[in-house]
Design a protein around this motif. Structure first.
Motif, PDB file in Angstrom:
ATOM      1  N   ASP A   1      -6.005  11.720  -6.689  1.00 29.66           N
ATOM      2  CA  ASP A   1      -5.887  10.724  -7.802  1.00 29.66           C
ATOM      3  C   ASP A   1      -4.361  10.178  -8.194  1.00 29.66           C
ATOM      4  OD1 ASP A   1      -6.555  10.197 -10.891  1.00 29.66           O
ATOM      5  OD2 ASP A   1      -4.889  11.782 -11.063  1.00 29.66           O
TER       6      ASP A   1
ATOM      7  N   LYS B   1       0.217   3.680  -6.204  1.00 26.42           N
ATOM      8  CA  LYS B   1      -1.075   2.274  -6.071  1.00 26.42           C
ATOM      9  C   LYS B   1      -0.347   1.827  -7.664  1.00 26.42           C
ATOM     10  CE  LYS B   1      -3.049   4.108  -1.811  1.00 26.42           C
ATOM     11  NZ  LYS B   1      -4.333   3.909  -1.838  1.00 26.42           N
ATOM     12  N   SER B   2      -1.295   2.028  -8.351  1.00 29.40           N
ATOM     13  CA  SER B   2      -1.679   1.317  -9.505  1.00 29.40           C
ATOM     14  C   SER B   2      -0.027   0.413  -9.600  1.00 29.40           C
ATOM     15  CB  SER B   2      -1.956   1.434 -10.490  1.00 29.40           C
ATOM     16  OG  SER B   2      -1.556   2.504 -11.668  1.00 29.40           O
ATOM     17  N   MET B   3       1.034   1.480  -9.628  1.00 30.04           N
ATOM     18  CA  MET B   3       2.573   0.941  -9.955  1.00 30.04           C
ATOM     19  C   MET B   3       3.052   0.549  -9.269  1.00 30.04           C
ATOM     20  SD  MET B   3       2.784   4.956 -12.070  1.00 30.04           S
ATOM     21  CE  MET B   3       5.141   4.861 -11.380  1.00 30.04           C
TER      22      MET B   3
ATOM     23  N   ASN C   1      -3.742   7.123  -6.210  1.00 29.06           N
ATOM     24  CA  ASN C   1      -4.402   6.496  -7.250  1.00 29.06           C
ATOM     25  C   ASN C   1      -3.621   5.566  -8.257  1.00 29.06           C
ATOM     26  OD1 ASN C   1      -6.340   5.747  -5.120  1.00 29.06           O
ATOM     27  ND2 ASN C   1      -7.858   6.971  -6.922  1.00 29.06           N
ATOM     28  N   VAL C   2      -2.590   6.364  -8.867  1.00 27.15           N
ATOM     29  CA  VAL C   2      -2.276   6.112  -9.177  1.00 27.15           C
ATOM     30  C   VAL C   2      -0.356   5.339  -9.440  1.00 27.15           C
ATOM     31  CG1 VAL C   2      -0.406   6.522 -11.540  1.00 27.15           C
ATOM     32  CG2 VAL C   2      -2.557   7.680 -10.872  1.00 27.15           C
TER      33      VAL C   2
ATOM     34  N   ASP D   1       0.508  -1.210   0.008  1.00 23.76           N
ATOM     35  CA  ASP D   1       0.429   0.151  -0.034  1.00 23.76           C
ATOM     36  C   ASP D   1       0.560   0.981  -0.053  1.00 23.76           C
ATOM     37  OD1 ASP D   1      -1.957   1.537   0.149  1.00 23.76           O
ATOM     38  OD2 ASP D   1      -3.008   0.759   1.950  1.00 23.76           O
TER      39      ASP D   1
ATOM     40  N   ASN E   1       5.427   7.494 -17.113  1.00 18.10           N
ATOM     41  CA  ASN E   1       4.929   7.796 -16.638  1.00 18.10           C
ATOM     42  C   ASN E   1       4.631   9.250 -16.391  1.00 18.10           C
ATOM     43  OD1 ASN E   1       2.232   5.978 -15.889  1.00 18.10           O
ATOM     44  ND2 ASN E   1       3.875   4.503 -15.617  1.00 18.10           N
TER      45      ASN E   1
ATOM     46  N   GLU F   1      10.097   2.644 -14.324  1.00 24.14           N
ATOM     47  CA  GLU F   1       8.242   3.156 -14.781  1.00 24.14           C
ATOM     48  C   GLU F   1       7.921   4.245 -14.611  1.00 24.14           C
ATOM     49  OE1 GLU F   1       4.388   0.914 -13.986  1.00 24.14           O
ATOM     50  OE2 GLU F   1       6.235  -0.508 -13.208  1.00 24.14           O
TER      51      GLU F   1
END
Length: 389
Positions: free
Chosen positions: A56, A62-64, A59-60, A6, A83, A79
């Motif tokens: 936002d 976390k997805s990575m 969330n971005v 997390d 981004n 990465e």
């Protein structure tokens, strides 16, 4: 195997002694091993004047990051760069974001191995780094006495080297340098005239020549951003070394190709993290150039990251800039970074990771909801003042 489970981003707004409130983002990376890495996205209160949506962004990220091994630092940095790409601008928000995550990764890995970040980076070359205190830009002659009082107070605390933001009111700059020389003599040194890319190289050259009767070590950022030829032109026309920030791989390549500067100003915040800053310092070393540590004036987390990095650099040969924790009225850690006799001390090697611990009472004191902008002017953003006189 350790995995990131997390991420949490917490926004704080902490006033400087000038009254200007800087907004920073505290990064926490959580893992399945119960170890948490911390980082700092420093100083979002600067140009370019747009705000990042913090929910936002979380969330971005976390997805990575969730599910990744934190030791895959190079892979994660690639990465992040894909981004949040480099933009050839040293206050680019994407660099701030990458820097905060990269610092948290290093803190997390150091804690897992029970070693400090300096050891994780290859080991310590030095335990303390000479730093200077900033004197902010004179716009009015009346500010000379105010800045002299800053020198007096900070000199009493052990700071004997100062960096002058110059070029807005040259009469005031000259009056300040003359007064410092008269009052302190050789006991106080001026590290640099810092033009902050606000003038073209010809204007800067005139000012450097006018002020060269005073003793200062170098000239910083004396051309508009990314004017690599301009940097070369002024470098070949003055006796002082030229220093410039590194804010992208491409920009450093252009400066190396043109032999534009003598000293590369390296800071994780501007180039996107410890990993990128280490590469930039190594590139400078390959071409026989020195470096210094730059700053946007971070809190103790960001400053600790720079201290660990600086402690490992063989070509850190000039006085550096990170004195941020001394410029703010507060901080967010229990063990604030230490300055003794004008030196930034690398956190003790017995402290794993970055060597600083979050203080949630302080975080709650300074916590704010988002990174939105208030009613500020460009001058305030450039000079970090609460109001323009």
């Amino acid at each position: 195997m350790i995995k990131i489970t997390d991420l949490r981003l917490t926004v704080v707004g902490i006033p400087r002694h000038t009254g200007f409130v800087n907004k920073h983002v505290i990064v926490e990376l959580f893992t399945n091993e119960g170890i948490t890495g911390i980082g700092e996205m420093s100083d979002f209160s600067h140009l370019p004047r747009y705000a990042v949506d913090i929910k936002d962004l979380a969330n971005v990220l976390k997805s990575m990051l969730v599910g990744k091994n934190p030791f895959d630092i190079s892979l994660i940095n690639k990465e992040l760069l894909d981004n949040f790409p480099e933009a050839m601008y040293y206050y680019e928000k994407g660099s701030f974001i990458r820097n905060g995550i990269d610092a948290a990764l290093h803190d997390l890995c150091g804690k897992y191995l029970n070693i400090s970040v300096a050891e994780l980076l290859g080991g310590r070359y030095q335990e303390k780094i000479k730093v200077c205190y900033p004197i902010f830009r004179h716009r009015f002659i009346e500010e000379v006495e105010e800045n002299l009082e800053v020198v007096r107070q900070r000199y009493a605390q052990g700071f004997d080297v100062f960096r002058l933001y110059a070029g807005k009111n040259v009469d005031a700059d000259e009056a300040f340098l003359d007064a410092v020389q008269q009052e302190f003599g050789s006991e106080v040194k001026i590290k640099s005239l810092d033009f902050s890319h606000l003038l073209d190289w010809k204007e800067s050259l005139k000012i450097v020549k006018r002020l060269s009767k005073y003793d200062f070590e170098m000239v910083e950022s004396p051309a508009v951003r990314n004017d690599f030829d301009g940097l070369y032109h002024i470098r070949t026309r003055i006796d002082h070394p030229i220093s410039e920030h590194v804010w992208s791989n491409r920009q450093q390549y252009e400066m190396i190709k043109r032999d534009s500067v003598d000293i590369y100003n390296i800071s994780p915040i501007f180039i996107g993290g410890i990993t990128a800053a280490k590469k930039a310092a190594s590139a400078a070393e390959v071409v026989g150039k020195s470096v210094l540590l730059g700053t946007t004036q971070e809190l103790s987390i960001g400053t600790a990251a720079m201290a660990h990095l600086g402690g490992t650099l063989l070509n850190l040969n000039y006085t550096s800039d990170p004195t941020g924790p001394e410029l703010y009225v507060g901080d967010v850690v229990k063990n604030k970074i230490q300055y003794i006799d004008g030196y930034l001390h690398v956190p003790d090697r017995s402290l794993p990771g970055l060597g600083v611990e979050l203080d949630w009472d302080l975080i709650e004191k300074y916590r704010i909801d988002d990174l939105s902008w208030g009613d500020v002017t460009v001058h305030q953003l450039q000079d970090r003042t609460a109001q323009v006189k």
